[in-house]
Every structure is written in structure tokens, then in C-alpha cells.
Motif scaffolding. Sequence first.
Motif, PDB file in Angstrom:
ATOM      1  N   GLN A   1      39.825  27.863  25.450  1.00 45.76           N
ATOM      2  CA  GLN A   1      40.741  27.598  24.335  1.00 45.76           C
ATOM      3  C   GLN A   1      41.470  28.851  23.866  1.00 45.76           C
ATOM      4  OE1 GLN A   1      39.165  26.474  20.345  1.00 45.76           O
ATOM      5  NE2 GLN A   1      40.183  24.508  20.714  1.00 45.76           N
ATOM      6  N   ASP A   2      40.840  30.026  23.975  1.00 50.08           N
ATOM      7  CA  ASP A   2      41.469  31.261  23.496  1.00 50.08           C
ATOM      8  C   ASP A   2      42.390  31.904  24.525  1.00 50.08           C
ATOM      9  OD1 ASP A   2      39.733  32.287  25.362  1.00 50.08           O
ATOM     10  OD2 ASP A   2      38.518  33.438  23.943  1.00 50.08           O
ATOM     11  N   GLY A   3      42.587  31.232  25.669  1.00 49.90           N
ATOM     12  CA  GLY A   3      43.487  31.755  26.689  1.00 49.90           C
ATOM     13  C   GLY A   3      42.819  32.599  27.745  1.00 49.90           C
ATOM     14  N   SER A   4      41.540  32.873  27.613  1.00 49.54           N
ATOM     15  CA  SER A   4      40.834  33.618  28.652  1.00 49.54           C
ATOM     16  C   SER A   4      40.523  32.700  29.827  1.00 49.54           C
ATOM     17  CB  SER A   4      39.551  34.238  28.092  1.00 49.54           C
ATOM     18  OG  SER A   4      38.677  33.228  27.622  1.00 49.54           O
ATOM     19  N   VAL A   5      40.300  33.317  30.987  1.00 50.32           N
ATOM     20  CA  VAL A   5      40.005  32.571  32.216  1.00 50.32           C
ATOM     21  C   VAL A   5      38.767  33.165  32.870  1.00 50.32           C
ATOM     22  CG1 VAL A   5      40.841  31.838  34.480  1.00 50.32           C
ATOM     23  CG2 VAL A   5      42.442  32.034  32.565  1.00 50.32           C
ATOM     24  N   SER A   6      37.817  32.309  33.229  1.00 51.52           N
ATOM     25  CA  SER A   6      36.583  32.751  33.872  1.00 51.52           C
ATOM     26  C   SER A   6      36.470  32.156  35.274  1.00 51.52           C
ATOM     27  CB  SER A   6      35.365  32.316  33.061  1.00 51.52           C
ATOM     28  OG  SER A   6      35.347  32.911  31.788  1.00 51.52           O
ATOM     29  N   MET A   7      35.759  32.881  36.147  1.00 52.75           N
ATOM     30  CA  MET A   7      35.414  32.377  37.469  1.00 52.75           C
ATOM     31  C   MET A   7      33.890  32.277  37.578  1.00 52.75           C
ATOM     32  SD  MET A   7      36.045  33.993  41.282  1.00 52.75           S
ATOM     33  CE  MET A   7      37.823  33.831  41.184  1.00 52.75           C
ATOM     34  N   PHE A   8      33.432  31.113  38.055  1.00 55.28           N
ATOM     35  CA  PHE A   8      32.013  30.917  38.325  1.00 55.28           C
ATOM     36  C   PHE A   8      31.860  30.798  39.838  1.00 55.28           C
ATOM     37  CE2 PHE A   8      32.642  29.535  34.005  1.00 55.28           C
ATOM     38  CZ  PHE A   8      31.503  30.001  33.341  1.00 55.28           C
ATOM     39  N   GLN A   9      31.180  31.770  40.447  1.00 53.68           N
ATOM     40  CA  GLN A   9      31.093  31.857  41.893  1.00 53.68           C
ATOM     41  C   GLN A   9      29.877  31.115  42.428  1.00 53.68           C
ATOM     42  OE1 GLN A   9      31.510  35.927  43.291  1.00 53.68           O
ATOM     43  NE2 GLN A   9      32.674  36.474  41.466  1.00 53.68           N
ATOM     44  N   ASP A  10      30.101  30.366  43.520  1.00 52.77           N
ATOM     45  CA  ASP A  10      29.019  29.732  44.275  1.00 52.77           C
ATOM     46  C   ASP A  10      28.093  28.906  43.384  1.00 52.77           C
ATOM     47  OD1 ASP A  10      27.238  28.969  46.174  1.00 52.77           O
ATOM     48  OD2 ASP A  10      26.658  30.988  46.803  1.00 52.77           O
ATOM     49  N   LEU A  11      28.618  27.798  42.862  1.00 53.57           N
ATOM     50  CA  LEU A  11      27.836  26.948  41.967  1.00 53.57           C
ATOM     51  C   LEU A  11      26.572  26.416  42.632  1.00 53.57           C
ATOM     52  CD1 LEU A  11      30.570  27.022  40.379  1.00 53.57           C
ATOM     53  CD2 LEU A  11      30.058  24.687  39.678  1.00 53.57           C
ATOM     54  N   GLY A  12      26.636  26.182  43.957  1.00 54.12           N
ATOM     55  CA  GLY A  12      25.482  25.638  44.647  1.00 54.12           C
ATOM     56  C   GLY A  12      24.273  26.546  44.583  1.00 54.12           C
ATOM     57  N   THR A  13      24.496  27.851  44.508  1.00 52.91           N
ATOM     58  CA  THR A  13      23.402  28.821  44.445  1.00 52.91           C
ATOM     59  C   THR A  13      23.155  29.315  43.026  1.00 52.91           C
ATOM     60  OG1 THR A  13      23.900  29.576  46.685  1.00 52.91           O
ATOM     61  CG2 THR A  13      22.558  31.030  45.312  1.00 52.91           C
ATOM     62  N   ASN A  14      24.247  29.603  42.325  1.00 54.96           N
ATOM     63  CA  ASN A  14      24.130  30.265  41.019  1.00 54.96           C
ATOM     64  C   ASN A  14      24.279  29.332  39.829  1.00 54.96           C
ATOM     65  OD1 ASN A  14      24.008  32.801  42.401  1.00 54.96           O
ATOM     66  ND2 ASN A  14      26.237  32.765  42.585  1.00 54.96           N
ATOM     67  N   GLY A  15      24.660  28.088  40.045  1.00 59.25           N
ATOM     68  CA  GLY A  15      24.958  27.213  38.914  1.00 59.25           C
ATOM     69  C   GLY A  15      26.093  27.803  38.096  1.00 59.25           C
ATOM     70  N   LEU A  16      25.930  27.852  36.783  1.00 55.59           N
ATOM     71  CA  LEU A  16      26.936  28.465  35.913  1.00 55.59           C
ATOM     72  C   LEU A  16      26.434  29.824  35.411  1.00 55.59           C
ATOM     73  CD1 LEU A  16      28.068  25.343  33.869  1.00 55.59           C
ATOM     74  CD2 LEU A  16      29.275  26.449  35.739  1.00 55.59           C
ATOM     75  N   GLY A  17      25.688  30.505  36.285  1.00 55.01           N
ATOM     76  CA  GLY A  17      25.079  31.757  35.846  1.00 55.01           C
ATOM     77  C   GLY A  17      25.776  33.015  36.300  1.00 55.01           C
ATOM     78  N   SER A  18      26.935  32.922  36.946  1.00 51.39           N
ATOM     79  CA  SER A  18      27.609  34.127  37.447  1.00 51.39           C
ATOM     80  C   SER A  18      29.062  34.145  36.982  1.00 51.39           C
ATOM     81  CB  SER A  18      27.537  34.193  38.978  1.00 51.39           C
ATOM     82  OG  SER A  18      28.185  33.070  39.544  1.00 51.39           O
ATOM     83  N   GLU A  19      29.270  34.175  35.680  1.00 50.53           N
ATOM     84  CA  GLU A  19      30.620  34.134  35.113  1.00 50.53           C
ATOM     85  C   GLU A  19      31.303  35.499  35.231  1.00 50.53           C
ATOM     86  OE1 GLU A  19      32.894  32.998  30.906  1.00 50.53           O
ATOM     87  OE2 GLU A  19      30.701  33.000  31.041  1.00 50.53           O
TER      88      GLU A  19
ATOM     89  N   ASP B   1      34.434  28.131  44.538  1.00 48.40           N
ATOM     90  CA  ASP B   1      34.193  28.694  43.212  1.00 48.40           C
ATOM     91  C   ASP B   1      34.986  27.881  42.189  1.00 48.40           C
ATOM     92  OD1 ASP B   1      32.978  31.109  44.544  1.00 48.40           O
ATOM     93  OD2 ASP B   1      35.040  31.320  45.218  1.00 48.40           O
ATOM     94  N   MET B   2      34.638  28.038  40.910  1.00 48.07           N
ATOM     95  CA  MET B   2      35.292  27.274  39.858  1.00 48.07           C
ATOM     96  C   MET B   2      35.984  28.205  38.857  1.00 48.07           C
ATOM     97  SD  MET B   2      33.744  24.287  37.386  1.00 48.07           S
ATOM     98  CE  MET B   2      32.628  25.358  36.463  1.00 48.07           C
ATOM     99  N   LEU B   3      37.244  27.872  38.531  1.00 48.81           N
ATOM    100  CA  LEU B   3      37.971  28.567  37.482  1.00 48.81           C
ATOM    101  C   LEU B   3      37.968  27.713  36.219  1.00 48.81           C
ATOM    102  CD1 LEU B   3      41.202  29.925  39.261  1.00 48.81           C
ATOM    103  CD2 LEU B   3      39.020  31.078  38.904  1.00 48.81           C
ATOM    104  N   VAL B   4      37.784  28.360  35.061  1.00 51.69           N
ATOM    105  CA  VAL B   4      37.796  27.668  33.775  1.00 51.69           C
ATOM    106  C   VAL B   4      38.765  28.382  32.833  1.00 51.69           C
ATOM    107  CG1 VAL B   4      36.442  26.904  31.797  1.00 51.69           C
ATOM    108  CG2 VAL B   4      35.382  26.990  34.066  1.00 51.69           C
ATOM    109  N   VAL B   5      39.661  27.613  32.233  1.00 53.35           N
ATOM    110  CA  VAL B   5      40.551  28.134  31.188  1.00 53.35           C
ATOM    111  C   VAL B   5      39.959  27.740  29.841  1.00 53.35           C
ATOM    112  CG1 VAL B   5      42.859  28.037  30.169  1.00 53.35           C
ATOM    113  CG2 VAL B   5      42.594  27.982  32.666  1.00 53.35           C
TER     114      VAL B   5
END
Length: 538
Positions: free
Chosen positions: A409-427, A403-407
Motif C-alpha cells: 500500500q505504501d508503494g514499496s515492492v518486495s520479492m519473495f524467492q523460492d516459495l517452495g523452499t522458503n515460504g514467505l521467509g525470504s523477503e 519467485d513472487m513480487l508484492v506491491v
Amino acid sequence: MSARHLRTGWVSGVVLSAVAAGVLTAAPAHAVVGDPVKDSYGFAAKLEMFPKGDDAHVARSCSAALVSSQWLVSAASCFAEAPNGSTKVAAGTPAFKTRATIGRSDLTREVGTVVDVIEIVPRDDRDVVMAKLARPVTGITPLSVGSGAPLEGEELRTAGYGRTKDEWVPDLLHQATFSVSAVKGATVQIAGKSSGAAVCQGDTGGPLFREVGGRAELVGVNSRSWQGGCLGVDGKETRTDALSARTDDVAAWVQTVVNRDNAAVLRGKDWTKAKHLVPGYFTGGSLGGSRHMDLFVAWEDGSASLFQGAETNNPKGPFTSEYVIGRSGWGAAKHVAAGNFTGSGSDGLVVGWQNGHVTWFPHVNQNGFSEEKELRKEGSETWKTYAQHITVGRYTDNPLRDDMLVVWQDGSVSMFQDLGTNGLGSEKELLKKGAAAQNIEQMTSGEFTGKSTADLMVRWKDGSASIYPGVSATAGFHDEIKIRKQGSSWDYARALAGGAFTANDRAGDVLVRWKDGNVSLYPSVDAAGTHTEVDLLK
């Protein structure tokens, strides 16, 4: 049996017993044995020497075994100018042009690798030599070198390309079972155990190995034999005993030779120009392999390099070779992270470009990149302006997909799960805006604390550093562990990379690229922090 009466040098080979079911091609009916060796012995190699430097005149042939991506182990007598005399050879370039064929149990097939031997390193006290290949071999698991001494009565195997009862130059790799008769000093005496087992001409240097838990482990290399039953030997000779040179008690020397050049791989480059250090299993895969992680590097001039991970544990030299796999364009990469997005065991790259474009390369290896896939179109303001840092790790319970974590600019953090299946569609939001994440300077994923999911390592803008153990989609961040205080030397860190560089049990090592261009390795980081620093450029 007196060793000095045995036939020496290149006059050695192996005749086999039947092997396990599942072999695709049967041995010729007239051979001493039933079946050729199984394909799992891909580490076996055939050596051919060409005294006139061309492929038309073969002086002799021997056998060998791959013990690292760029090194074979064989018998020193194979490289001697008079192989039936002394086994002593000089270190350096072989006296004859030498070609190795590796991973080709059937020599008529176009599989495996054919590569020249460019250097030999002999062992002075026995008939053993290390042979360096002109380039690393990929796709073949090297034979591990065991450290346990052979025991009298122990059952061992040997494999090689030598003569059989009726064939001068067989096309098939063969194997046979032997039992240990005696262990004396640097040698081990073996006797044929399987039907028709004998060591014949053409297999000097072939590996003597045991099988432990389904894996082969080197014990020695073939050196001398009576050759009873081999084609071309007087019919009165019936003895099939052989003498092998031990390797178990020189396993550390083998590793030293393999590691010899590793420490120099990273030198000679301007590491102040390294924009991204990205660890991953690119050239061998993480499932069932013995190698450690590779390192992808994107440089400021737009080029990209792949440093291949070593098979052995050597903190001073964790990489064996550099491949230049991209020559332009990588200077525009804003974020780069690697992970297993397909479940194959081989990692790919996710890249956030300066223009807001986000793409994914499902697979990367020493030959380059697979087809690029688009995750976000160019001009995406969200990714162009607001994405500050990314890292990839196994943050969910899926053992095969990262999975991918993204920080932001406003300090929030998102996780994108299973890029191979979902791309960037499951934040999924892990931290809301305004959090301390605004103060992150660098971050990387790793397995530092033994939790069920990956840990996050953060270097803060004030020079301190923290580990957040077991980050997950449900629990988010918790239990901060401070491993560096404010104003520490880590204030000079410019890139972090967590991975399995010195051991494969967990990705618990950390590479740091410093402001001045030095590169350090911290092996086995855990909740107690970074214990030992290894300067990789010294």
C-alpha cells in the motif's frame, strides 16, 4: 502396383521388428516380430466399433493416432458401413458406436484412457478422417503432424494393433520399419524393411511416421495392404507392400479441424464476473510438453474454472476445454498467482485471501487442487490490508522455481524467492515506500524482451502501460519501456495475464479482460509494444 488391387478398409494391421532396448515385456515367441512397441508411442490408439451399441458385439477394429488432446487421425474406411468398398463416409456422428483406447501399448494393463468417439470429419480426397473424442485426453503427448513430404527411399515406421503371423487379436501394440517405394498424389507406397514387417488386418488408420530428433512426426495413415505373412491370408500371398494416405500435405487442414472448436470455449460466460485470470502449466507441465499455458479463472460467485491450453498455435482459440474445479469460496480470494514452486514443471497457485490468510496449492489440474499449505495465518494485517498486487515469475537465476513480487500500500515492492523452499521467509525489498508503485492498477509477469529473468508489465491508474525488462533480486527495476500512453484504451483493462498461449518459446503473450467483459489476446508482445489485438469472444 495398382492400388485398386490392394485389400482395403479395416483389413489392415502391423507386424513388427524388434525395438530399442528398455522394453519391459517381450513379445510372444510365436509372433512374427521380437518385441512390442516401446511405451513412448503413447499416441497410438485402438478403435473398436459396436454396431449394436453395446460392448458385446465388436464389428471391427482399427488403429489411429492422437494428434491433439481431443482428436484422433485415422482412415475414413474404418468408419464406412462397408469398409471393403468405398472409403467415403459422412461427417458427423459415426454410424457405429466407436470406442478408442489410447496410451495402452499392452491392452491387458489398466493405463491410458478409454473414451468414445463422438464425431468424425473426413477428408474427401483421400482415406483420412479426424475423430473427435468425448473428452480431452491428458497425460499423453499427441503425435505432431509433419509438413515435409516423404521421400523415395526414406525409412519410416508404422504402429498398430493388427494381427500378427499367429495372433488374431493381439494384446500388444506393434511397430515395424518400412521404406518409401513411391509417392504419388495423395498416397505413399511403402515396403517392409525390417524382418517380418507386414501390414495386417486390424491396423487400418495406424500412423505412418518418421522420427526426428527423438520425436515422432506423422507422415500418413495406413490404408491398403497385400498382407503377405498375416494370419488368415492365403499362404501364396507373399507381398508385404502397403499403401498409406498422406497427411503431410494436409497438415493445415488437420490443424484447422483441431482448432475448430477452440474459439468457442471462452464464449457464453459473463467475463465481467471474472475476478482473476491466472496463466500456468497446470494440466501438462512445462518441461518437454507441446501444449501452451492453461488459464485458471476465479469468478465472483466463488466458482473456479480451468481452461486447458491448446497444442497448436491458434491466437483466435488458445484454449480447448473448460473444467469447473471449484464451486465455492473463490469469491474471497483477494490475490491469485501461479508459478512453479516445486521444480516439477507443473504449476501451483499462491492465494492471498481477504481475511489475511495466505495459502499455497503446490499443484492444480483438471481434477482439482492438491493439499492446501499455509504461508500466513488468518488475520495477518500485513496481507489483509497492505498487500495490493502480486505476480509470480522467474526473477532469480533458478531455472526451475519461480519467485513472487508484492506491491504494498505504501508503494514499496518486495520479492519473495523460492516459495517452495522458503515460504514467505525470504523477503527482499526492491523498491522503497513512496515509489511510483502506488499508482499500479494491474500487473503481470512475462518474457517480453528476451532477458535472462522475467519482465514485469504494469498498467498504471492513468491508463498507460509499461514493461520493466529483466527484473531481478540484484538489479530491481530499471529501463522502463512505455507501451501505452496515458489515457489509452488500456484504461478499461480490468485484468492482465502474461503467458505462453500461442507459442512455447517464451511467455510473451498477454490476455486482457476489459471492463465491458470482452477478452483480448495480444500475441508476442515485445519491447516495441502490443502489435496485434485478437478478440477472443467474437
